[in-house]
Design an enzyme around this catalytic site. Sequence first.
Site, short mmCIF file in Angstrom:
data_model
loop_
_atom_site.label_atom_id
_atom_site.label_comp_id
_atom_site.label_asym_id
_atom_site.label_seq_id
_atom_site.Cartn_x
_atom_site.Cartn_y
_atom_site.Cartn_z
N HIS A 170 -2.96 -0.99 3.82
CA HIS A 170 -2.05 0.08 3.40
C HIS A 170 -2.80 1.38 3.12
O HIS A 170 -2.17 2.42 2.96
CB HIS A 170 -1.29 -0.36 2.15
N ARG A 318 4.69 1.29 -0.37
CA ARG A 318 4.90 -0.16 -0.27
C ARG A 318 4.42 -0.89 -1.52
O ARG A 318 4.34 -2.12 -1.56
CB ARG A 318 4.18 -0.69 0.96
#
Length: 724
Positions: A170, A318
């Site tokens: 990420h 996220r």
Amino acid sequence: MLSSTHVFPFRRQPEPETLRLSRAAEVFQATLQVLRSKVGQRHKRDVKTRALLQWDDVVLLAEWSGCSPAARPRKCDHSDPGKYRSISGVCNNRKNPLWGAANIPLVSWLPAEYEDGEREPKGWNRGRLYKGVPLPSVTQVSREILRSSSAPKPDVYSQMLAEWGQFVDHDIGFTPQSSSAAFPASVDCLATCENTHPCFPIESPPSPQTDSVHGCKPFFRSTAACFDTVWPDVERALQRQQMNAITSFMDASVVYGHTPGLESSLRDLAGLNGKLVVNSKFKDPKGRPYLPSVAKESSCLQSPEGERVECFLAGDGRVSEGLPLTSLHTLFLREHNRIAEALKCINDHWNPETIYQETRKIIGALIQVITMRDYIPKIIGTESFQDHIGPYCGYNPSVNPSTANVFSTAAFRFGHATIPTVIRRLDKNFEEHELYPSLELHNTFFTPWRVVKEGGIDPIIRGVIGSPAPMPSADKVMSKELTDRLMVLNVPQHMDLAALNLQRGRDHALPGYNAWREFCGLKRIQTLSDLIEVVGNCAVAEKIFNIYKHPDNIDVWLGGLVEKFLPGARTGPLFACLIGRQMKALRDGDRFWWEAEGVFSEHQRAALLNTSLSRIICDNTDIKELLPDAFVFREYPCGYTSCDHLPSVDLEAWKEEENQDLKCCGRPGMIENGDFILASTSGKLVAHYSCYHGFQLTGAAAIVCEGAQWSDQPPQCELVVVCA
């Protein structure tokens, strides 16, 4: 009939600049298709778009759509001191400013293989033959090869290995899904089984196990990216590319964001302390902070009782996907504020901007050290690390560090096979927590309330450290929890993670498994015997051959996933090559890599080497005993040691004596809604001013200490007025 009110609420919402560019790219692509269709109707035959347009035409269409390359920065301001990274990654490479920056296309190491050569993914035209046979449906591949009803054996590594992989992933890649902005309003990807842009539904052949109502599962294509070439390359400009919306660099953007606006929302600017903002409503049982919550009411799940707990806000949207991921985000929020406070005590003459930027720089370095020293060798093996990455030889401006499509879409998704079906929560003795029992995976998605109301992050972190990671094998790759019961809120059916990954690879037109083996200098698979040798499991190899019919048709994610692991690795030779190649590019092509000349002093580099994920956990939780390497699994208390015995980063290495020129000229003036950074330029002390997001500088951006006084008055930061 599926209702159009059903949405994917947890598809991360792109930042405004990403949204603007993705919409422009979709308009550009849609315009090309209209043009091609009109010409095809006139001439009664298929006409390739590249046969219709000259470079000047492409540039004109790009300008009309808002996708013009001229809109992106192509030169860097050499008056910038270059002391710290830009938040967007722009100008890390001064000659190629967009390399590694946010909102550029993923790099293609091999040419994309679209069915029409331009934008139609593999499997778009039903009945299309590859090597004389159709591609198998991704659902069939998932069911017959990847789905396993039995659990894999436990690994010698802890579950933290999988969680760190997601955290790093990420930090270096995010490909948003297409919006409907450039498509007819009637297109609803949740209600159609037709391949109509931006929908590429996953076929669900009839089966006793399927719960699909319409014979398909919804799938949104990845958004298009504006082409980044300034050279007259018509074919490249017209071919659909996918966007990396965040920076490619291992720069802790997962903590700080990748746009000025997001970064500003995460900073405690009012505190004048260089810290990050924390949750104003909740703290953990020991009074430690949590991540801030999003400003508006969110779609995160709520506890059946008590007050609402919104999704968390972090550098990456996220953050609330799962409890271990949220816990790692929380750790690094706390670590930033801990280090910022220490640096303020060590250098009380530092202003808030210097404290923030120096701390951000240290946090990025900690993530780089942990990833490259402790994590990657376990994934690709020490031998492959030497072969594909090797020793650091300094920053190389000819290396493009941008994230590769095959890495992001296939190779680094190897970790999906190590996702546990249960998230364990353990007490201080690393035993099942009597108040907060372990949870099935699907009960942990988007549940920040479980962190706030069920003991904080400590039980979760103990769980991922005190649990072995699943070690997949060719015949035990993914559990039914992931292939049959993956939950996505407001989607009225279960999803299949394996099928989603395979479909994403086809959406991106990734070449097949054999093409990538050849790219890595590995032997192509030609016969069943070749595949058996590579996979190490006769039954699985036979299934693959029977389903795909031809080895060139094997999807790269599947092929890489089922290869025998290399010695001491958790990947086979193909993924070891692709991951190693990407990591080397991220390291060598990063001007701010922690080992690069001039980034840190020798004393500071030596101090950074004392870091460990275990020590960061010790410093920011109430956990008192850990293994020195958090990625290794041992049954407690075997090998565990007191936090007092784990080395820490000596922040005294950042002690800086007050500059003599600064003593003569005095501190430069502070400004509202902005701050300055001091740097030496041509032997003179210069204060470089900048404004916070939403404000613009008026006056001298830099003032020089000359003759015991500053050359000019500090500038001002005026509010940017946006006309409706």
